[in-house]
Structures are given as C-alpha cells and as structure tokens.
Enzyme design. Structure first.
Site, PDB file in Angstrom:
ATOM      1  N   LYS A 264       0.842  -1.200   0.000  1.00 22.62           N
ATOM      2  CA  LYS A 264       0.000   0.000   0.000  1.00 22.62           C
ATOM      3  C   LYS A 264       0.879   1.253   0.000  1.00 22.62           C
ATOM      4  O   LYS A 264       0.535   2.268  -0.605  1.00 22.62           O
ATOM      5  CB  LYS A 264      -0.896  -0.035   1.248  1.00 22.62           C
ATOM      6  CG  LYS A 264      -1.919   1.091   1.309  1.00 22.62           C
ATOM      7  CD  LYS A 264      -3.049   0.899   0.325  1.00 22.62           C
ATOM      8  CE  LYS A 264      -4.151   1.911   0.535  1.00 22.62           C
ATOM      9  NZ  LYS A 264      -5.166   1.856  -0.505  1.00 22.62           N
ATOM     10  N   ARG A 265       2.026   1.148   0.655  1.00 22.31           N
ATOM     11  CA  ARG A 265       2.940   2.298   0.734  1.00 22.31           C
ATOM     12  C   ARG A 265       3.413   2.734  -0.646  1.00 22.31           C
ATOM     13  O   ARG A 265       3.737   3.884  -0.873  1.00 22.31           O
ATOM     14  CB  ARG A 265       4.164   1.961   1.596  1.00 22.31           C
ATOM     15  CG  ARG A 265       3.900   1.941   3.081  1.00 22.31           C
ATOM     16  CD  ARG A 265       5.198   1.967   3.865  1.00 22.31           C
ATOM     17  NE  ARG A 265       6.077   0.890   3.486  1.00 22.31           N
ATOM     18  CZ  ARG A 265       6.010  -0.339   3.995  1.00 22.31           C
ATOM     19  NH1 ARG A 265       5.082  -0.644   4.875  1.00 22.31           N
ATOM     20  NH2 ARG A 265       6.858  -1.271   3.609  1.00 22.31           N
TER      21      ARG A 265
END
Length: 496
Positions: A264-265
C-alpha cells in the site's frame, strides 16, 4: 508449586474434532490488501471444499498498530466477497472469544504452563520492544535462561518486570512439513528464544497464534511464506505442549513486478481500491484465486470460475511456491469478461451510478445507455467519459467528419446531413427501428453505403470519433429534438 491441570483439561475438552477447520485471522490495521484477501479466500475454500468450518479471528494484540474502523472493513469485505464465516466475534461459537485481546488471561496461563514444562523461562533483562523486534537479542548471552529457581522466585516475589521466552534447544535440528514447500529442516542454533509473553501481559503474535490455533481446533493454517522462518519455533511450541501440529500451507507473496512485493505504501491497490476503480467483486475474487494457485486435471485450462466452482475444484496441492505477479491488464480482462456475462438488467443497475456521473439529464434512459456499454468497457470507471457527450455536445473539429474507411469528407458529410435531416424531421414515431429504417433508407436512396451516411450523423450527434453504439442507437436515446438540434449544429459547422 505445580499448576492445576483442570483448566487445561477443560480447554482441551472444548476443541471440536473430526472435520476440517480453517481460520482467517487478520489484524485490524486498515485496508484489506490483496495478499490478505487471497489468504481469506484460500482458507474459506479449503473449509468449504471439505464441508468444514471457517472461522474469523481478530488478532489485535499489537495494540500500537490498530486502526479505528478497521474491523468493520474486515467484516464488510468478507460479506461483499461472500466469504461467510461459521464462527467469529459477531456470530459466536464453541471456542470463543474470537478476539485475541479478550483472551489475554488464557495466554498467560499457557505461558506459565510452558515454564513449568521447561520449554520457556522468565527473562528479567531490561530490553526495549524495539530491540526485541529487531531480533538483536542473543540468547547465548541471556543470563536469565539458566537462572537458579530460587533467584527466579525472588525476582517474581519482588515484582520485577519480566517477559516469558521460549527455550529453544541449543543442539540438534527441527524439521517441519509444509504442503507447498515440503520438508524444511533448520539448525536449532539458528533460532532465537523468542518472547512469548510481553511485559504488559499480552502475548506476541507468534505465541497467540499457536495457542489459538490449537484451542480452536484449526486443522489447516494458511499464511504468507514470510512466516516459514518462524514455523520451526511454532513446531517446537506444539511439541512442548504435546499438541498435534496442523497442516501448514505457506503461500508465496503477491508481487507488483519481478522484484517488489505489492505494498500500500507504494500505491498498490487494496480490495476497496479495486472496487472503487470499477472492478467487480466476482472478477477480483476469481483473479486473486489464481494468484499462486492453479486448477488441476480437467480444469487446468479454465480461467473463469464462479465462487461455487472454486469450492468444487480447489485443492491445496495446486498452490505454487513461485511468487505471483499482480497484473492489472489481466485483471482488466477478467473484469471485462464478468461485465459482459452479467444479465442486461443487472449490468444496467451496476452501471447506472457511473452513467449518472456524467449524464445528469433525466431525459436520457440509463438502461438504454447501459445496453451500449456492456460489451465496450473493461471497468465501470471507464463509463463516465464514454458517455459524457449525452449531456453536453463536446467542441469538435470539422476534420472529424473525414473518414477514409467510411468514404467521407467534409463535402460528402454536408450532403449526407442535408439529405437526412428532413427525413428524420418527418418521422411520425421516434423509435430505434424507425430511426434505423430512415437512415438506411436515406443511404439507399442516395446510392451510398450505410457507413457513408452513418459516420457524419454519429459525429454530429456525439462530437466524438469513438462512441459506445452507432448513429442509430445514439439518435434514438437522444430523442428527436436533441438529435435534430445537434445535426443542425453539425451542418452549420460543415457549411462554415
């Protein structure tokens, strides 16, 4: 003083036996990433294929990482995906509670039982959690591992803070079996005396998992291959307690490309992101099922599976040890296939909010517009820009009327519009059939191919080179008044 065994005997008596039991045990830390969804799907499929039990357990012992509302995301995602659970915090069951923070006292008792068995020890060393997490703790230098019993008792009586650590044998090896990776043997000397119970009395993830999986009767444990390195320590815990070891199924990671895991980062999508991007849940589930698993035998060439079909054919032997690459183009293909397979009425319902994003005018029938789109979009989010011309005719260049294939240019297009406008004006009824017959009849009367007439009509009413649907469908949906207005504007543009 020996620990009273009654409690542990009662806990053993509660454990359901005789059928497959799997669990999905997420931490409520936010979104549901694709790897998490795959774990949920595989554990659900294993249980359903075997007519077993699927359990939802919330692992919230890492209090610092909890995100408000994340548990709701878990419930909502499982419900949307049709991954119903038989036991869990919201539905109860015979081996609850199903939230780890509500089982705190239970872990404490089992940690102390391990100490009594000699498989764990009290450690009074001052060590910060960050140092623990980094793995810097060298068990060879831990003075607490071999403290005399009287010194341990004195420290406990004095209220000295402690953690409880697993006592890993110095010598020998530990071998564990995994469905995907086979037998793996490690030197015990390479394993650290991991913390089982922290100073705050909460268990570590590794300890709580083993205790819960046993007490909940879990037969198959599905998790990411990053936990392979912890598996020998799990095995040693099971053996120290005298418990049966479940079937391990370690899944290789889902990758963004050859070198990077999805994260997600790094902007990789969660399940919720994919739905927001216009993908159908059924298409996402089908694609995720094939990220690291392949059907065997008669189904080996098949790609499209309903959830019921997956239940029928899912076999853990088909899980691959190779990392799976998440290919958005492949997901687009799956989604387009699912969109086309929807009943027309269902597609119209699903598409309506996306159509109304750009088609606000209530005169235009969203079901009729949807019928043009179903075979022509890969994602629902493609829809608004495909149909924005219904509400507002875009500003287009006169060069759009020139098309080599349709044998049109500005001069020919002008003559086509001049001929067709009065025909359409004179139509007694404005139906798709009457519009079709009028356009085809006019082309025949003029002695030109249908495309030579249809191209300039479509450009004039849509102002776009590419549209869902042809001239007939667009004129019908726009209605007589709006169609004639736009044809008139097109003719003015050509005459200018």
């Amino acid at each position: 003083m020996a620990i009273d065994q009654t409690f542990f005997e009662e806990m053993e008596a509660r454990i359901p036996k005789g059928k497959v039991r799997t669990r999905f045990a997420p931490s409520p830390t936010g979104y549901m990433h694709v790897g998490n969804l795959r774990t949920a799907l595989y554990t659900w499929l294993i249980a359903r294929h075997a007519h077993g039990t699927f359990i939802l357990r919330i692992e919230d012992t890492d209090q610092g990482r909890l995100v408000e509302g994340a548990t709701d995301v878990i419930y909502r995602t499982l419900a949307e995906c049709g991954l119903d659970h038989d036991e869990g915090p919201d539905v109860g069951g015979p081996v609850g509670p199903y939230i780890q923070s509500e089982r705190r006292e239970l872990y404490r008792k089992y940690a102390h039982l391990l100490v009594e068995k000699g498989a764990a020890y009290y450690c009074f060393c001052e060590k910060t959690e960050s140092e623990e997490d980094s793995g810097d703790f060298d068990r060879a230098d831990d003075p607490c591992r071999d403290l005399p019993p009287e010194e341990v008792q004195a420290n406990l009586a004095a209220g000295k803070p402690y953690v409880i650590r697993q006592r890993i044998p110095h010598e020998g090896t530990t071998t564990f079996h995994d469905v995907t990776f086979g037998d793996i043997t490690v030197e015990n000397a390479t394993l650290d005396d991991q913390v089982l119970l922290k100073r705050d009395g909460l268990p570590t993830y590794n300890f709580a998992n083993v205790v819960d999986d046993h007490l909940m009767g879990i037969t198959h444990v599905v998790r990411g291959s990053e936990y392979l390195s912890s598996a020998p320590k799990y095995d040693l815990l099971y053996k120290a307690f005298g418990w049966d070891i479940p079937t391990y199924v370690h899944c290789s990671p889902v990758m963004r490309d050859q070198h990077n895991k999805m994260s997600k980062r790094h902007g990789d999508p969660s399940y919720e992101d994919l739905i927001a991007q216009g993908y159908l849940t059924s298409a996402v589930l089908n694609y995720v099922a094939l990220l690291g698993w392949a059907p065997k035998g008669a189904y080996s060439e098949q790609e499209i599976f309903s959830l019921d079909e997956l239940v029928e054919v899912f076999d853990i032997a088909g899980i691959s040890r190779s990392p799976a690459i998440f290919d958005m183009a492949k997901l687009d293909y799956f989604n387009a296939t699912y969109l086309r397979a929807l009943p027309a009425e269902t597609f119209a319902q699903v598409a309506e909010p996306y159509i109304r994003e750009s088609v606000k005018d209530p005169r235009f029938d969203t079901a009729a517009i949807a019928s043009l789109l179903q075979a022509r979009c890969e994602k629902l989010t493609d829809i608004p820009e495909k149909v924005d011309f219904f509400d507002r005719l875009p500003d287009y260049d006169v060069s759009s009327f020139t098309n080599k294939k349709s044998k049109t240019n500005a001069e020919i297009s002008q003559s086509m519009l001049e001929a067709v406008i009065p025909v359409l004006e004179a139509l007694p009824d404005w139906t798709q059939e009457s519009v079709h017959d009028a356009l085809v009849g006019t082309a025949e009367k003029l002695g030109v191919k249908n495309a030579t007439l249809m191209w300039p009509v479509r450009i004039a009413v849509a102002g776009k080179l590419v549209t869902p649907g042809g001239a007939v469908e667009l004129c019908h949906i726009l209605g007589r008044e709006e169609t004639l207005r736009r044809l008139g504007l097109g003719l003015e543009k050509l005459r200018a």
